[in-house]
Design a protein around this motif. Structure first.
Motif, PDB file in Angstrom:
ATOM      1  N   TRP A 177       0.726  -1.185  -0.100  1.00 14.42           N
ATOM      2  CA  TRP A 177       0.038  -0.157  -0.019  1.00 14.42           C
ATOM      3  C   TRP A 177       0.909   1.237   0.171  1.00 14.42           C
ATOM      4  CZ3 TRP A 177      -4.886  -0.856  -0.978  1.00 14.42           C
ATOM      5  CH2 TRP A 177      -5.778  -2.258  -0.591  1.00 14.42           C
ATOM      6  N   ASP A 178       0.382   2.556  -0.439  1.00 18.18           N
ATOM      7  CA  ASP A 178       1.076   3.714  -0.712  1.00 18.18           C
ATOM      8  C   ASP A 178       1.835   3.856   0.794  1.00 18.18           C
ATOM      9  OD1 ASP A 178      -1.077   4.301   0.619  1.00 18.18           O
ATOM     10  OD2 ASP A 178      -1.339   6.129  -0.770  1.00 18.18           O
ATOM     11  N   ASP A 179       1.083   3.871   1.730  1.00 18.25           N
ATOM     12  CA  ASP A 179       1.728   4.151   3.235  1.00 18.25           C
ATOM     13  C   ASP A 179       2.708   3.085   3.657  1.00 18.25           C
ATOM     14  OD1 ASP A 179      -0.162   2.094   3.654  1.00 18.25           O
ATOM     15  OD2 ASP A 179      -0.518   2.848   5.698  1.00 18.25           O
ATOM     16  N   GLU A 180       2.905   2.121   2.973  1.00 16.10           N
ATOM     17  CA  GLU A 180       4.005   1.001   3.360  1.00 16.10           C
ATOM     18  C   GLU A 180       5.305   1.222   2.604  1.00 16.10           C
ATOM     19  OE1 GLU A 180       1.210  -3.084   4.504  1.00 16.10           O
ATOM     20  OE2 GLU A 180       1.533  -2.486   2.262  1.00 16.10           O
ATOM     21  N   VAL A 181       5.182   2.094   1.613  1.00 15.93           N
ATOM     22  CA  VAL A 181       6.370   2.295   0.832  1.00 15.93           C
ATOM     23  C   VAL A 181       7.395   3.538   1.443  1.00 15.93           C
ATOM     24  CG1 VAL A 181       7.329   2.995  -1.791  1.00 15.93           C
ATOM     25  CG2 VAL A 181       5.213   1.489  -1.453  1.00 15.93           C
ATOM     26  N   ARG A 182       8.383   3.401   1.455  1.00 16.24           N
ATOM     27  CA  ARG A 182       9.352   4.312   2.127  1.00 16.24           C
ATOM     28  C   ARG A 182       9.951   5.038   0.837  1.00 16.24           C
ATOM     29  NH1 ARG A 182      12.949   1.998   6.643  1.00 16.24           N
ATOM     30  NH2 ARG A 182      13.544   4.078   6.798  1.00 16.24           N
ATOM     31  N   ASN A 183      10.110   6.150   1.304  1.00 17.49           N
ATOM     32  CA  ASN A 183      10.998   7.328   0.484  1.00 17.49           C
ATOM     33  C   ASN A 183      12.237   6.632   0.338  1.00 17.49           C
ATOM     34  OD1 ASN A 183      12.016   9.267  -1.072  1.00 17.49           O
ATOM     35  ND2 ASN A 183      10.882  10.750  -0.032  1.00 17.49           N
ATOM     36  N   PRO A 184      12.932   6.441  -1.002  1.00 18.95           N
ATOM     37  CA  PRO A 184      14.374   5.899  -1.148  1.00 18.95           C
ATOM     38  C   PRO A 184      15.378   7.042  -0.370  1.00 18.95           C
ATOM     39  CG  PRO A 184      13.251   5.947  -3.177  1.00 18.95           C
ATOM     40  CD  PRO A 184      12.151   6.543  -2.251  1.00 18.95           C
ATOM     41  N   SER A 185      14.807   8.307  -0.323  1.00 18.96           N
ATOM     42  CA  SER A 185      16.007   9.180   0.406  1.00 18.96           C
ATOM     43  C   SER A 185      16.254   8.862   1.903  1.00 18.96           C
ATOM     44  CB  SER A 185      15.512  10.635   0.205  1.00 18.96           C
ATOM     45  OG  SER A 185      14.505  11.021   0.761  1.00 18.96           O
ATOM     46  N   GLU A 186      15.135   8.402   2.303  1.00 17.01           N
ATOM     47  CA  GLU A 186      15.206   7.866   3.778  1.00 17.01           C
ATOM     48  C   GLU A 186      16.238   6.719   4.090  1.00 17.01           C
ATOM     49  OE1 GLU A 186      11.308   6.864   5.688  1.00 17.01           O
ATOM     50  OE2 GLU A 186      10.355   8.616   4.638  1.00 17.01           O
ATOM     51  N   LEU A 187      16.354   5.935   2.900  1.00 17.88           N
ATOM     52  CA  LEU A 187      17.225   4.862   3.201  1.00 17.88           C
ATOM     53  C   LEU A 187      18.825   5.066   2.861  1.00 17.88           C
ATOM     54  CD1 LEU A 187      14.687   2.529   1.740  1.00 17.88           C
ATOM     55  CD2 LEU A 187      15.100   2.903   4.111  1.00 17.88           C
ATOM     56  N   ALA A 188      18.950   6.077   2.229  1.00 20.21           N
ATOM     57  CA  ALA A 188      20.378   6.433   1.486  1.00 20.21           C
ATOM     58  C   ALA A 188      21.394   6.755   2.824  1.00 20.21           C
ATOM     59  CB  ALA A 188      20.097   7.896   0.950  1.00 20.21           C
ATOM     60  N   PRO A 189      22.544   6.038   2.582  1.00 21.59           N
ATOM     61  CA  PRO A 189      23.473   6.227   3.662  1.00 21.59           C
ATOM     62  C   PRO A 189      24.129   7.591   3.985  1.00 21.59           C
ATOM     63  CG  PRO A 189      24.420   5.160   1.978  1.00 21.59           C
ATOM     64  CD  PRO A 189      23.044   5.355   1.760  1.00 21.59           C
ATOM     65  N   LYS A 190      24.423   7.998   5.017  1.00 18.98           N
ATOM     66  CA  LYS A 190      25.094   9.298   5.405  1.00 18.98           C
ATOM     67  C   LYS A 190      26.421   9.327   4.609  1.00 18.98           C
ATOM     68  CE  LYS A 190      22.354   9.907   9.688  1.00 18.98           C
ATOM     69  NZ  LYS A 190      22.512   9.843  11.106  1.00 18.98           N
ATOM     70  N   ASP A 191      26.573  10.670   4.121  1.00 17.90           N
ATOM     71  CA  ASP A 191      28.072  10.804   3.803  1.00 17.90           C
ATOM     72  C   ASP A 191      28.946  10.690   4.783  1.00 17.90           C
ATOM     73  OD1 ASP A 191      27.111  11.260   1.039  1.00 17.90           O
ATOM     74  OD2 ASP A 191      27.033  13.179   1.241  1.00 17.90           O
ATOM     75  N   VAL A 192      29.968   9.702   4.545  1.00 15.68           N
ATOM     76  CA  VAL A 192      31.298   9.554   5.494  1.00 15.68           C
ATOM     77  C   VAL A 192      32.303   9.801   4.638  1.00 15.68           C
ATOM     78  CG1 VAL A 192      29.815   8.161   7.049  1.00 15.68           C
ATOM     79  CG2 VAL A 192      31.060   7.140   5.434  1.00 15.68           C
ATOM     80  N   THR A 193      33.311   9.966   5.467  1.00 16.84           N
ATOM     81  CA  THR A 193      34.878   9.927   4.723  1.00 16.84           C
ATOM     82  C   THR A 193      35.551   8.715   5.258  1.00 16.84           C
ATOM     83  OG1 THR A 193      34.905  12.286   4.812  1.00 16.84           O
ATOM     84  CG2 THR A 193      36.984  11.066   4.606  1.00 16.84           C
ATOM     85  N   VAL A 194      35.932   7.969   4.427  1.00 14.41           N
ATOM     86  CA  VAL A 194      36.829   6.572   4.366  1.00 14.41           C
ATOM     87  C   VAL A 194      38.129   6.884   4.098  1.00 14.41           C
ATOM     88  CG1 VAL A 194      36.593   4.220   4.012  1.00 14.41           C
ATOM     89  CG2 VAL A 194      34.576   5.324   4.299  1.00 14.41           C
ATOM     90  N   THR A 195      39.092   6.657   5.017  1.00  8.21           N
ATOM     91  CA  THR A 195      40.491   6.539   4.580  1.00  8.21           C
ATOM     92  C   THR A 195      40.869   5.460   3.708  1.00  8.21           C
ATOM     93  OG1 THR A 195      41.395   5.359   6.352  1.00  8.21           O
ATOM     94  CG2 THR A 195      41.022   7.905   6.686  1.00  8.21           C
ATOM     95  N   ASP A 196      42.119   5.526   2.914  1.00  9.96           N
ATOM     96  CA  ASP A 196      42.636   4.380   1.971  1.00  9.96           C
ATOM     97  C   ASP A 196      42.830   3.543   2.834  1.00  9.96           C
ATOM     98  OD1 ASP A 196      42.241   5.993  -0.314  1.00  9.96           O
ATOM     99  OD2 ASP A 196      44.310   6.482  -0.273  1.00  9.96           O
ATOM    100  N   SER A 197      43.430   3.461   4.206  1.00  9.53           N
ATOM    101  CA  SER A 197      43.858   2.373   4.844  1.00  9.53           C
ATOM    102  C   SER A 197      42.564   1.567   5.446  1.00  9.53           C
ATOM    103  CB  SER A 197      44.391   2.635   6.117  1.00  9.53           C
ATOM    104  OG  SER A 197      44.050   3.732   6.817  1.00  9.53           O
ATOM    105  N   GLU A 198      41.318   2.405   5.828  1.00  9.84           N
ATOM    106  CA  GLU A 198      40.187   1.767   6.123  1.00  9.84           C
ATOM    107  C   GLU A 198      39.621   0.754   4.961  1.00  9.84           C
ATOM    108  OE1 GLU A 198      38.225   4.754   9.397  1.00  9.84           O
ATOM    109  OE2 GLU A 198      38.243   5.228   7.272  1.00  9.84           O
TER     110      GLU A 198
END
Length: 133
Positions: free
Chosen positions: A37-58
């Protein structure tokens, strides 16, 4: 439906609430696809991961971890729930009481008179969609 390449939409009651189902013919069989149902579908922007900085060693460490856990042999993976359920059915068919599993692997442990989620067999979930008396 199969001759006209059309589909049907149905509203069956399932697990204590109405569901929206698309019915179609595939390879001579009637196939049901449960829709949301339409109220069961989440907005994809809610699921997007937050921007993070990952180093080369990580990133190198993460890739090493993935490589160390990667396997081409998946023969060790088996449907433990199905095995336990079949054993339970076989024990009940033989007229005996099925023994409770002593090792618990998450929610999948089966016990006589209980559902796989641990609730008594006749009990409905609280979120069944209707008020309790």
């Amino acid at each position: 439906m199969g001759r006209k390449t059309k589909v049907a939409v149905a509203k069956p009651a399932w697990h204590g609430r109405e569901r929206l189902v698309l019915l179609r013919v595939r390879d001579g069989a009637l196939v049901a696809h449960v829709l949301k149902w339409d109220d069961e579908v989440r907005n994809p922007s809610e699921l997007a991961p937050k921007d993070v900085t990952v180093t080369d060693s990580e990133m190198d460490e993460a890739l090493q971890l993935v490589d160390s856990m990667t396997t081409d042999d998946i023969s060790g993976y088996q449907d433990e729930y199905r095995k336990a359920l079949e054993a339970l059915i076989e024990a009940k068919a033989e007229g005996g009481r099925a023994a409770a599993r002593t090792e618990h692997r998450g929610q999948g442990a089966l016990r006589p008179g209980r559902r796989p989620d641990g609730r008594p067999a006749g009990e409905r979930p609280q979120s069944a969609g209707r008020a309790r008396p």
